[in-house]
Design an enzyme around this catalytic site. Structure first.
Site, short mmCIF file in Angstrom:
data_model
loop_
_atom_site.label_atom_id
_atom_site.label_comp_id
_atom_site.label_asym_id
_atom_site.label_seq_id
_atom_site.Cartn_x
_atom_site.Cartn_y
_atom_site.Cartn_z
N SER A 1 0.86 -1.19 0.00
CA SER A 1 0.00 0.00 0.00
C SER A 1 0.89 1.23 0.00
O SER A 1 2.08 1.15 0.34
CB SER A 1 -0.86 -0.01 1.27
OG SER A 1 -1.42 1.27 1.50
N TYR B 1 -2.10 -0.33 10.58
CA TYR B 1 -2.07 -0.67 9.16
C TYR B 1 -0.70 -0.32 8.58
O TYR B 1 -0.11 -1.10 7.82
CB TYR B 1 -3.18 0.08 8.43
CG TYR B 1 -3.44 -0.31 6.99
CD1 TYR B 1 -3.62 -1.64 6.62
CD2 TYR B 1 -3.53 0.67 6.00
CE1 TYR B 1 -3.88 -1.98 5.30
CE2 TYR B 1 -3.79 0.34 4.67
CZ TYR B 1 -3.96 -0.99 4.33
OH TYR B 1 -4.22 -1.33 3.00
N1 LIG Z 1 -8.73 -0.70 -1.18
C1 LIG Z 1 -7.69 0.08 -1.01
O1 LIG Z 1 -7.82 1.32 -0.99
C2 LIG Z 1 -6.32 -0.50 -0.91
C3 LIG Z 1 -5.22 0.34 -1.12
C4 LIG Z 1 -3.94 -0.18 -1.03
C5 LIG Z 1 -3.77 -1.52 -0.74
N2 LIG Z 1 -4.85 -2.31 -0.50
C6 LIG Z 1 -4.61 -3.71 -0.18
O2 LIG Z 1 -5.20 -4.52 -1.18
C7 LIG Z 1 -5.55 -5.78 -0.62
C8 LIG Z 1 -6.98 -6.14 -1.00
O3 LIG Z 1 -7.83 -5.15 -0.46
P1 LIG Z 1 -9.33 -4.83 -1.00
O4 LIG Z 1 -9.40 -3.38 -1.16
O5 LIG Z 1 -9.68 -5.73 -2.11
O6 LIG Z 1 -10.15 -5.19 0.32
P2 LIG Z 1 -11.42 -6.13 0.55
O7 LIG Z 1 -12.41 -5.93 -0.54
O8 LIG Z 1 -11.82 -5.89 1.95
O9 LIG Z 1 -10.81 -7.59 0.38
C9 LIG Z 1 -9.96 -8.14 1.35
C10 LIG Z 1 -9.93 -9.64 1.16
O10 LIG Z 1 -9.07 -10.22 2.17
C11 LIG Z 1 -9.75 -11.34 2.74
N3 LIG Z 1 -9.36 -11.52 4.13
C12 LIG Z 1 -9.27 -10.60 5.11
N4 LIG Z 1 -8.91 -11.17 6.27
C13 LIG Z 1 -8.76 -12.49 6.00
C14 LIG Z 1 -8.41 -13.61 6.78
N5 LIG Z 1 -8.13 -13.50 8.09
N6 LIG Z 1 -8.37 -14.82 6.21
C15 LIG Z 1 -8.66 -14.97 4.88
N7 LIG Z 1 -8.99 -13.94 4.09
C16 LIG Z 1 -9.04 -12.72 4.64
C17 LIG Z 1 -11.23 -10.98 2.66
O11 LIG Z 1 -12.00 -12.17 2.75
P3 LIG Z 1 -13.63 -12.13 2.70
O12 LIG Z 1 -13.96 -11.74 1.30
O13 LIG Z 1 -14.09 -13.48 2.98
O14 LIG Z 1 -14.03 -11.10 3.70
C18 LIG Z 1 -11.29 -10.29 1.31
O15 LIG Z 1 -11.45 -11.23 0.28
C19 LIG Z 1 -5.29 -5.66 0.88
O16 LIG Z 1 -4.06 -6.24 1.21
C20 LIG Z 1 -5.26 -4.16 1.10
O17 LIG Z 1 -4.50 -3.82 2.25
C21 LIG Z 1 -6.12 -1.84 -0.61
#
Ligand SMILES: NC(=O)c1ccc[n+]([C@@H]2O[C@H](COP(=O)([O-])OP(=O)(O)OC[C@H]3O[C@@H](n4cnc5c(N)ncnc54)[C@H](OP(=O)(O)O)[C@@H]3O)[C@@H](O)[C@H]2O)c1
Length: 242
Positions: free
Chosen positions: A143, A156
């Protein structure tokens, strides 16, 4: 010459049911990978497999990456099913915004287990199989918070800084073994997570799309020249990189 067909190769993707994960799953399926998908919700994993064109063949591994027994069994289950592993994408993550003073032990524990410990262990368990692959690649999703410190994001930020450090060390450790290790560090991406981050100055109408993350990851998988790309930082054009 970029490789575009990964038929017969296997990719393990965590967080596959989430906003970025679904786009990553679709991109991997489009490249021809067999898919092993990890996430907490089986229903979301099934939907992601369908979206990726792998409804019948994908290995769905619903479970909690914070649980050691599940985490340490993931790579074995992929090998039992497919007999090989070629790409690992550590995308699962959690985020919350809270002053450090108010952050509970359990909240910090969950942050570190999900965002650092789980990718670390999956990398460790994948290396032996990746060594046998002709396209071995690890992509960790970091990130902008891997580099910056934002109010309310000490937990975070600590986790994503740690993921960056781990990725850099691993990339150097296994480069000579033919394994490429990258970290992708985006600013705010248009998923459910962005809506709960709410950093000061964040423009909710100008977010990176999950497809942009998939496109860059595809580039990392398909281009394996001598120029090593260890880190990619992404932010919206014309915007500050938050
Ligand atoms: N969105 C942003 O602005 C952003 C920016 C920079 C980086 N990121 C990074 O991108 C990645 C994906 O984020 P996203 O935005 O797609 O978020 P998201 O829609 O909340 O997806 C997160 C995923 O991680 C899974 N997860 C969380 N905790 C878990 C656990 N304990 N065991 C197994 N699976 C788990 C969730 O499972 P469930 O579907 O079953 O809940 C979900 O599929 C993350 O690493 C995040 O830090 C996001």
């Amino acid at each position: 010459m970029a490789r575009t067909d990964f038929s017969g190769r296997v990719a393990l993707l965590t967080g596959a049911g989430g906003g970025i994960g679904r786009s990553l799953a679709r991109m991997l399926g489009g490249l021809g990978f067999e898919l092993a998908l990890v996430g907490r919700s089986e229903e979301k994993l099934r939907a992601a497999a369908e979206y990726a064109g792998r409804a019948q063949r994908a290995l769905l591994l619903p479970g909690d990456l914070m649980e050691r027994g599940f985490l340490e069994g993931v790579v074995d289950r992929v090998l039992e099913r497919f007999g090989r592993l070629d790409a690992l994408i550590n995308n699962a993550g959690i985020c919350f915004s809270k002053p450090l003073e108010e952050t509970g032990y359990g909240e910090l524990d969950a942050m570190m287990k999900t965002n650092v410990l789980a990718p670390y262990i999956l990398c460790r368990d994948a290396i032996a199989s990746l060594r046998e692959s002709d396209c071995a690649t690890i992509v960790n999703i970091g990130s902008v918070v891997s580099h910056a410190g934002y109010v309310g994001q000490s937990a975070y930020g600590a986790a994503k800084h740690a993921l960056l450090g781990m990725t850099k060390a691993l990339a150097a450790e296994v480069y000579q073994q033919g394994i490429r290790v990258h970290i992708l560090c985006p600013g705010a991406v248009n998923t459910g997570m962005a809506r709960i981050i709410s950093r000061p100055g964040m423009d909710m109408d100008a977010l990176i799309s999950p497809e942009d993350i998939a496109d860059v990851t595809e580039f990392l998988l398909t281009h394996r020249g001598n120029a090593v790309i260890d880190e990619v930082r992404l932010h919206r054009a014309g915007k500050q990189p938050f």
